[in-house]
Scaffold this motif. Sequence first.
Motif, PDB file in Angstrom:
ATOM      1  N   ALA A  46       0.850  -1.182   0.000  1.00 33.48           N
ATOM      2  CA  ALA A  46       0.000   0.000   0.000  1.00 33.48           C
ATOM      3  C   ALA A  46       0.886   1.232   0.000  1.00 33.48           C
ATOM      4  O   ALA A  46       2.011   1.203   0.522  1.00 33.48           O
ATOM      5  CB  ALA A  46      -0.915   0.017   1.220  1.00 33.48           C
ATOM      6  N   ASP A  85      -3.500   4.456  -1.578  1.00 36.35           N
ATOM      7  CA  ASP A  85      -3.608   3.520  -2.699  1.00 36.35           C
ATOM      8  C   ASP A  85      -3.225   2.138  -2.189  1.00 36.35           C
ATOM      9  O   ASP A  85      -2.380   2.014  -1.285  1.00 36.35           O
ATOM     10  CB  ASP A  85      -2.686   3.922  -3.849  1.00 36.35           C
ATOM     11  N   VAL A  95      -8.270   2.376   1.339  1.00 38.55           N
ATOM     12  CA  VAL A  95      -7.911   3.783   1.161  1.00 38.55           C
ATOM     13  C   VAL A  95      -8.642   4.608   2.222  1.00 38.55           C
ATOM     14  O   VAL A  95      -9.836   4.412   2.471  1.00 38.55           O
ATOM     15  CB  VAL A  95      -8.280   4.266  -0.257  1.00 38.55           C
TER      16      VAL A  95
END
Length: 415
Positions: A46, A85, A95
């Motif tokens: 991430a 993201d 998110v």
Amino acid sequence: MSGNKAVVYQGPGRVEIRDLDYPTYEMKDGPGVNKMNVGRKTPHGAILKTVASNICGSDQHMVRGRTTAPEGLVLGHEITGEVIDVGPDVEYIRVGDVCSVPFNISCGRCRNCKERKTGVCLNVNPDRPGSAYGYVDMGGWVGGQAEYVLVPYADWNLLKFPDRDQAIEKALDLAMLSDIFPTGYHGCVSAGVTTGSTVYIAGAGPVGLAAATSAFLLGAAVVIVGDLNDERLAQARSFGCETINVSQGEPAEQVQQILGRAAPAIGQPLVDSAVDAVGFEARGHGRDSQTEMPATVLNSLMDLTRAGGAIGVPGLYVTGDPGGVDEAAKVGSLSLRLGLGWAKSHSFVTGQCPVMKYNHGLMMAILHDRVQIAKNVNAMAIPLEQAPQGYQEFDQGAARKYVLDPHGYLRGRSN
């Protein structure tokens, strides 16, 4: 999105703010990146917008030139961020989640991770077991003293805070969960601290103060902190610690004055537990307080810990130190009184703290106002652009924990 400002090591005594590429889900070649990691895909990762990234004493070792860190290394392993993201293999992190990032990078799949030994993950660093962001010989994962950072194995590594608004409100405290609070706590747990313990902590830097905070949280009766820096010792006293200045003599003698003669027939002070929060750049005591003597702390802890007691060693020791005081010290070989520790049946625990073993419980203590870790370590938020000044002041002994705030999440918040 493009662009990413970050703090970069530029050689002994120098850090600068540089423009980097925005993170992607593939490891690129660069300073400190293990060649076997170049091209490594991270669809399980991430990308985080950094809420806070702290300056750590371990970073300072590199910046002083006391490791083999290459110039151009992006610094920062103490990271808190907002997920902006996620890779295609991420299932549970979303998110908008605000999360703490353990400084240990771990896969969650290997034997050590399954045994909760995340500080020595077997899969993320081709050089040796264990990895961290922005650190020498740790695989080359880009550091988080930056606007944006990639976190691999996001479902496994990220500690999601249950309420976003509360997390931002308490962000200065929660920023300590990525490293120093669990590290100090681990040092105390390793040393067997429990209800009624007498505890000596060597070092009043942020990790030492976090260890002292942890000792009280675990129920210690007396917590004694030793250091050479009067300002840092005053910070320790501000939340109930006893203190000694080791420039005035051996710790054992001063501890004895605080505790009384625990064993008159032996004539030694006897704490139940001791924690080394100094590491390999230790200086001597008394007349030798201006001389680097890397084994001093460990030997003194064996001296003042009772027979059958335990010693936690979260302080950093390295296998490569170009500035070591002699050839042995340059490869991490120290002259320890192991015979004394053996004779007293001491137990020792060393190495990286496995942050994930403790961070959820410590998060709950923060969220429910059981501890004020940011206040105890005197945390101070500064803009990313002031990182070079923060490094300089910290190196000069400032009794603060500097927290970088690249996006203004912490603006107006204090400890």
